[in-house]
Design a protein around this motif. Structure first.
Motif, PDB file in Angstrom:
ATOM      1  N   THR A 207       0.834  -1.198   0.000  1.00  0.00           N
ATOM      2  CA  THR A 207       0.000   0.000   0.000  1.00  0.00           C
ATOM      3  C   THR A 207       0.872   1.253   0.000  1.00  0.00           C
ATOM      4  N   GLU A 208       0.286   2.330  -0.445  1.00  0.00           N
ATOM      5  CA  GLU A 208       1.003   3.615  -0.428  1.00  0.00           C
ATOM      6  C   GLU A 208       1.428   3.974   0.989  1.00  0.00           C
ATOM      7  N   ASN A 209       0.578   3.713   1.960  1.00  0.00           N
ATOM      8  CA  ASN A 209       0.912   4.011   3.356  1.00  0.00           C
ATOM      9  C   ASN A 209       2.092   3.187   3.850  1.00  0.00           C
ATOM     10  N   ARG A 240       0.630   3.000 -12.124  1.00  0.00           N
ATOM     11  CA  ARG A 240       2.026   3.104 -11.696  1.00  0.00           C
ATOM     12  C   ARG A 240       2.158   4.282 -10.733  1.00  0.00           C
ATOM     13  N   ILE A 241       2.689   4.020  -9.547  1.00  0.00           N
ATOM     14  CA  ILE A 241       2.788   5.051  -8.521  1.00  0.00           C
ATOM     15  C   ILE A 241       4.244   5.510  -8.410  1.00  0.00           C
ATOM     16  N   PHE A 242       4.450   6.807  -8.453  1.00  0.00           N
ATOM     17  CA  PHE A 242       5.783   7.411  -8.404  1.00  0.00           C
ATOM     18  C   PHE A 242       5.994   8.111  -7.055  1.00  0.00           C
ATOM     19  N   PHE A 243       7.204   7.956  -6.519  1.00  0.00           N
ATOM     20  CA  PHE A 243       7.597   8.608  -5.270  1.00  0.00           C
ATOM     21  C   PHE A 243       8.840   9.463  -5.523  1.00  0.00           C
ATOM     22  N   VAL A 244       8.802  10.671  -5.015  1.00  0.00           N
ATOM     23  CA  VAL A 244       9.960  11.569  -5.047  1.00  0.00           C
ATOM     24  C   VAL A 244      10.354  11.841  -3.601  1.00  0.00           C
ATOM     25  N   CYS A 245      11.565  11.460  -3.217  1.00  0.00           N
ATOM     26  CA  CYS A 245      11.989  11.530  -1.814  1.00  0.00           C
ATOM     27  C   CYS A 245      13.324  12.257  -1.712  1.00  0.00           C
ATOM     28  N   LYS A 246      13.536  12.850  -0.549  1.00  0.00           N
ATOM     29  CA  LYS A 246      14.806  13.539  -0.273  1.00  0.00           C
ATOM     30  C   LYS A 246      15.394  13.018   1.023  1.00  0.00           C
TER      31      LYS A 246
END
Length: 248
Positions: A207-209, A240-246
């Motif tokens: 899941t996204e969570n 398709r789920i994209f994540f942008v993280c720092k």
């Protein structure tokens, strides 16, 4: 898993995959979050399609993949394209000793090949360890909708003179997982005979969570979650789920 013979027909199977859209996504997010660094790790680089595109733009690219065969194909293609890639064979959940990078990518749903929450969590930690302070981590995964409504219990086929395949998808043993059974028939030009080989590929999503929790635990700020190469938030039928993280 090792792709074995699959590495040599992988580009045929992936010929309609939109690598240029991943490249555009990369450039858009690097610009948006002012990542001016040149060092990029393309994790699970496969046959190097994205790595080569990034190198042509002037990035210093390190490609990492579990499959030695994939890396051999990447090296051959990079030499043919006259670009420089540093290539390493490692498991993404055991990533170590490769220095620090400004951006690390895991595109083309490669993260879905990790079979357990622990492997995903360890991968996030290893990626965090290989990023510069405030470095970016960009990745995508299959949505739950895609696993349950597009892949599960479906068959895909392609018939060409040189390579043909039958691709059967079944519900996997875990929740939100699928098993891809692939049968290839590849023409040997010397003998004009077809050889058959079979592959089993297992993918799992969460899941996204779950992803958000594990990213936070690994030390990332999640800047964006979007769907299908757009800037829009995921919807029920997003694939398709994209994540942008720092890195914090």
């Amino acid at each position: 898993m090792s792709y074995g013979d699959f590495a040599y027909v992988y580009d045929f199977l992936m010929q309609d995959v939109p690598y240029d859209r991943w490249l555009e996504f990369f450039q858009r997010k690097a610009d948006a979050y002012k990542s001016s660094g040149e060092k990029v790790m393309d994790l699970a680089c496969g046959t190097g399609e994205l790595s080569i595109r990034l190198a042509k733009l002037g990035y210093q690219v390190t490609g990492v993949d579990l499959s030695e065969d994939m890396l051999m194909v990447s090296s051959e293609k990079a030499n043919k394209e006259n670009v420089q890639l540093s290539l390493f064979q490692q498991n993404m959940s055991q990533l170590e000793g490769l220095g620090l990078y400004d951006v690390i990518t895991v595109f083309c749903d490669s993260l879905n090949y990790l079979s357990s929450p622990q492997e995903v969590q360890e991968t996030f930690k290893r990626i965090h360890d290989h990023l510069q302070e405030n470095g970016l981590f960009l990745f995508d995964v299959h949505s739950i909708y895609k696993m349950e409504h597009i892949f599960s219990n479906q068959t895909f086929t392609e018939i060409e003179d040189e390579v043909s395949y039958i691709w059967n998808c079944f519900e996997g043993e875990h929740q939100y997982s699928v098993e891809h059974e692939l049968t290839f028939f590849v023409l040997d030009e010397k003998t004009s005979q077809y050889s058959r080989f079979d592959e089993l590929h297992k993918q799992r999503t969460f899941t996204e969570n779950d992803y958000l929790l594990w990213l936070n635990e690994a030390g990332f700020d999640v800047l964006e979650v979007s769907a299908d190469f757009s800037n829009e938030k995921p919807k029920e039928e997003s694939e398709r789920i994209f994540f942008v993280c720092k890195k914090k």
